[in-house]
Every structure is written in C-alpha cells, then in structure tokens.
Design a protein around this motif. Structure first.
Motif, PDB file in Angstrom:
ATOM      1  N   PHE A 167      35.146  33.831  41.435  1.00  0.00           N
ATOM      2  CA  PHE A 167      35.868  34.216  40.392  1.00  0.00           C
ATOM      3  C   PHE A 167      37.293  33.546  40.584  1.00  0.00           C
ATOM      4  N   LEU A 168      37.792  32.467  39.886  1.00  0.00           N
ATOM      5  CA  LEU A 168      38.761  31.596  40.066  1.00  0.00           C
ATOM      6  C   LEU A 168      40.175  32.684  40.068  1.00  0.00           C
ATOM      7  N   ASP A 169      40.129  33.680  39.276  1.00  0.00           N
ATOM      8  CA  ASP A 169      41.350  34.182  38.969  1.00  0.00           C
ATOM      9  C   ASP A 169      41.730  34.953  40.138  1.00  0.00           C
ATOM     10  N   TYR A 170      40.751  35.338  41.039  1.00  0.00           N
ATOM     11  CA  TYR A 170      41.469  35.907  42.306  1.00  0.00           C
ATOM     12  C   TYR A 170      41.866  34.944  43.328  1.00  0.00           C
ATOM     13  N   TYR A 171      41.791  33.606  43.250  1.00  0.00           N
ATOM     14  CA  TYR A 171      42.112  32.295  44.402  1.00  0.00           C
ATOM     15  C   TYR A 171      43.201  31.817  43.817  1.00  0.00           C
ATOM     16  N   ALA A 172      43.812  31.079  44.928  1.00  0.00           N
ATOM     17  CA  ALA A 172      44.879  30.118  44.664  1.00  0.00           C
ATOM     18  C   ALA A 172      44.001  28.635  45.015  1.00  0.00           C
ATOM     19  N   ILE A 173      44.292  27.710  44.312  1.00  0.00           N
ATOM     20  CA  ILE A 173      43.564  26.433  44.774  1.00  0.00           C
ATOM     21  C   ILE A 173      44.673  25.613  45.022  1.00  0.00           C
ATOM     22  N   GLY A 174      44.444  24.809  46.252  1.00  0.00           N
ATOM     23  CA  GLY A 174      45.543  24.101  46.851  1.00  0.00           C
ATOM     24  C   GLY A 174      45.029  22.605  46.978  1.00  0.00           C
ATOM     25  N   TRP A 175      45.793  21.575  46.862  1.00  0.00           N
ATOM     26  CA  TRP A 175      45.600  20.061  47.180  1.00  0.00           C
ATOM     27  C   TRP A 175      46.358  20.008  48.387  1.00  0.00           C
ATOM     28  N   PHE A 176      45.516  19.184  49.338  1.00  0.00           N
ATOM     29  CA  PHE A 176      45.946  18.875  50.701  1.00  0.00           C
ATOM     30  C   PHE A 176      45.551  17.428  50.950  1.00  0.00           C
ATOM     31  N   ARG A 177      46.398  16.508  51.588  1.00  0.00           N
ATOM     32  CA  ARG A 177      46.010  15.215  51.947  1.00  0.00           C
ATOM     33  C   ARG A 177      46.084  14.969  53.413  1.00  0.00           C
TER      34      ARG A 177
ATOM     35  N   ALA B 156      40.403  26.542  48.478  1.00  0.00           N
ATOM     36  CA  ALA B 156      40.358  27.825  47.933  1.00  0.00           C
ATOM     37  C   ALA B 156      40.963  28.834  49.002  1.00  0.00           C
ATOM     38  N   VAL B 157      41.687  29.852  48.456  1.00  0.00           N
ATOM     39  CA  VAL B 157      41.953  30.852  49.210  1.00  0.00           C
ATOM     40  C   VAL B 157      42.170  32.169  48.398  1.00  0.00           C
ATOM     41  N   VAL B 158      41.569  33.436  48.841  1.00  0.00           N
ATOM     42  CA  VAL B 158      41.977  34.432  48.155  1.00  0.00           C
ATOM     43  C   VAL B 158      43.301  34.915  48.151  1.00  0.00           C
ATOM     44  N   ALA B 159      43.879  35.130  46.919  1.00  0.00           N
ATOM     45  CA  ALA B 159      45.547  34.929  46.948  1.00  0.00           C
ATOM     46  C   ALA B 159      45.943  36.305  46.255  1.00  0.00           C
ATOM     47  N   ASN B 160      47.145  36.964  46.558  1.00  0.00           N
ATOM     48  CA  ASN B 160      47.861  37.793  45.771  1.00  0.00           C
ATOM     49  C   ASN B 160      49.147  37.891  45.856  1.00  0.00           C
TER      50      ASN B 160
ATOM     51  N   TYR C   9      50.986  30.664  51.278  1.00  0.00           N
ATOM     52  CA  TYR C   9      49.873  30.205  51.968  1.00  0.00           C
ATOM     53  C   TYR C   9      49.775  28.893  52.238  1.00  0.00           C
ATOM     54  N   MET C  10      50.668  28.178  52.244  1.00  0.00           N
ATOM     55  CA  MET C  10      50.588  26.741  52.508  1.00  0.00           C
ATOM     56  C   MET C  10      50.460  26.501  54.128  1.00  0.00           C
ATOM     57  N   SER C  11      51.086  27.182  54.665  1.00  0.00           N
ATOM     58  CA  SER C  11      50.844  27.108  56.095  1.00  0.00           C
ATOM     59  C   SER C  11      49.681  27.932  56.653  1.00  0.00           C
ATOM     60  N   ARG C  12      48.963  28.537  55.898  1.00  0.00           N
ATOM     61  CA  ARG C  12      47.864  29.598  56.642  1.00  0.00           C
ATOM     62  C   ARG C  12      46.650  28.599  56.510  1.00  0.00           C
ATOM     63  N   SER C  13      45.545  29.435  57.064  1.00  0.00           N
ATOM     64  CA  SER C  13      44.305  28.916  57.189  1.00  0.00           C
ATOM     65  C   SER C  13      43.717  28.842  55.774  1.00  0.00           C
ATOM     66  N   TRP C  14      42.937  28.051  55.128  1.00  0.00           N
ATOM     67  CA  TRP C  14      42.114  28.122  53.854  1.00  0.00           C
ATOM     68  C   TRP C  14      40.773  27.964  54.372  1.00  0.00           C
ATOM     69  N   PRO C  15      39.957  29.117  53.918  1.00  0.00           N
ATOM     70  CA  PRO C  15      38.559  29.086  54.364  1.00  0.00           C
ATOM     71  C   PRO C  15      37.647  28.027  53.473  1.00  0.00           C
ATOM     72  N   TYR C  16      37.890  27.720  52.150  1.00  0.00           N
ATOM     73  CA  TYR C  16      36.866  26.965  51.488  1.00  0.00           C
ATOM     74  C   TYR C  16      37.595  25.590  51.197  1.00  0.00           C
ATOM     75  N   TRP C  17      36.708  24.436  51.433  1.00  0.00           N
ATOM     76  CA  TRP C  17      37.281  23.071  51.216  1.00  0.00           C
ATOM     77  C   TRP C  17      36.185  22.257  50.680  1.00  0.00           C
ATOM     78  N   GLY C  18      36.624  21.180  49.792  1.00  0.00           N
ATOM     79  CA  GLY C  18      35.846  20.349  49.401  1.00  0.00           C
ATOM     80  C   GLY C  18      35.701  19.114  50.118  1.00  0.00           C
ATOM     81  N   GLN C  19      34.834  18.003  49.746  1.00  0.00           N
ATOM     82  CA  GLN C  19      34.489  17.116  50.711  1.00  0.00           C
ATOM     83  C   GLN C  19      35.639  15.919  50.793  1.00  0.00           C
ATOM     84  N   GLY C  20      36.374  15.832  49.758  1.00  0.00           N
ATOM     85  CA  GLY C  20      37.630  15.143  49.982  1.00  0.00           C
ATOM     86  C   GLY C  20      37.376  13.892  49.031  1.00  0.00           C
TER      87      GLY C  20
END
Length: 126
Positions: free
Chosen positions: A28-38, A98-102, A108-119
């Motif tokens: 459920f996207l509303d409960y998550y922050a979505i980040g972009w990393f490179r 993606a990370v569960v975010a409140n 969250y930018m310096s924390r560990s994110w549990p879910y990743w795409g393939q890039g």
C-alpha cells in the motif's frame, strides 16, 4: 510481495532531460516513502530524492536540487524522477527503493531501505 520496477534510463546529451519511472506493486503505497538513489562506477551510492505524497514530504539532494523533481501517481502506483539540465556527473545506475515511513523523507535518506528495484542506467555524454 513488494516489487519495484524502474524504467526510462538511457543515453542523453548534457543539458538534456530524462524521466525515470518506478512502478510499485505488492504494497500500500500510502504507507511508504519512495526514494531514488544512484551509484556511479567507483563511487558510493547517493540518495537523490524521496517522496511521501501522503503528507507532501519530499527531499532532494543538493547535487540535484533545482534540476530534478519527484512526483507520484497514486492511481497507477508509479513514482517519477524528472531529470532536467543533466550533467555528465549525473551518469549512474539509478535505483528506486521503498521504506515504511511515518516521518519526513529526510529522516530516511541515511537509513537502510529494505526494498529495491533492479536499477536503470542513465548516461549523460556527448
């Protein structure tokens, strides 16, 4: 299960634009922050942006502020990274995560994110 699929990378000349997409499913996207990393060859991974549409919280790194914007479409469950005025130093593999975010995205930018795409590869070159 949580799945993130990036698309939209490619080769572009300096000064050009690209829009990356991150299709999210399985949560459920509303409960998550979505980040972009490179990550560029030989360099550490860098957090580029984050968005939590539910509270309007966004984050952009200083290196891309004024050139990149992040947005999300809650109907299609897709998060976008619009990249304008691209520079050669923007060349990297770009990942969405993606990370569960409140809290605010910046927390969250310096924390560990549990879910990743393939890039997806972005190359800025003449």
């Amino acid at each position: 299960q949580v799945q993130l699929v990036e698309s939209g990378g490619g080769l572009v000349q300096p000064g050009g634009s690209l829009r990356l997409s991150c299709a999210a499913s399985g949560f459920f996207l509303d409960y998550y922050a979505i980040g972009w990393f490179r990550q560029a060859p030989g360099k550490e991974r860098e957090g580029v942006s984050c968005i939590r549409e539910s509270e309007g919280s966004t984050y952009l790194s200083d290196s891309v502020k004024g050139r990149f914007t992040s947005s999300r479409d809650n109907v299609t469950h897709t998060v976008y990274l619009q990249m304008n005025s691209l520079k050669t130093e923007d060349t990297a593999v770009y990942y969405c995560a993606a990370v569960v975010a409140n809290r605010d995205c910046s927390a969250y930018m310096s924390r560990s994110w549990p879910y990743w795409g393939q890039g997806t590869q972005v190359t800025v070159s003449t």
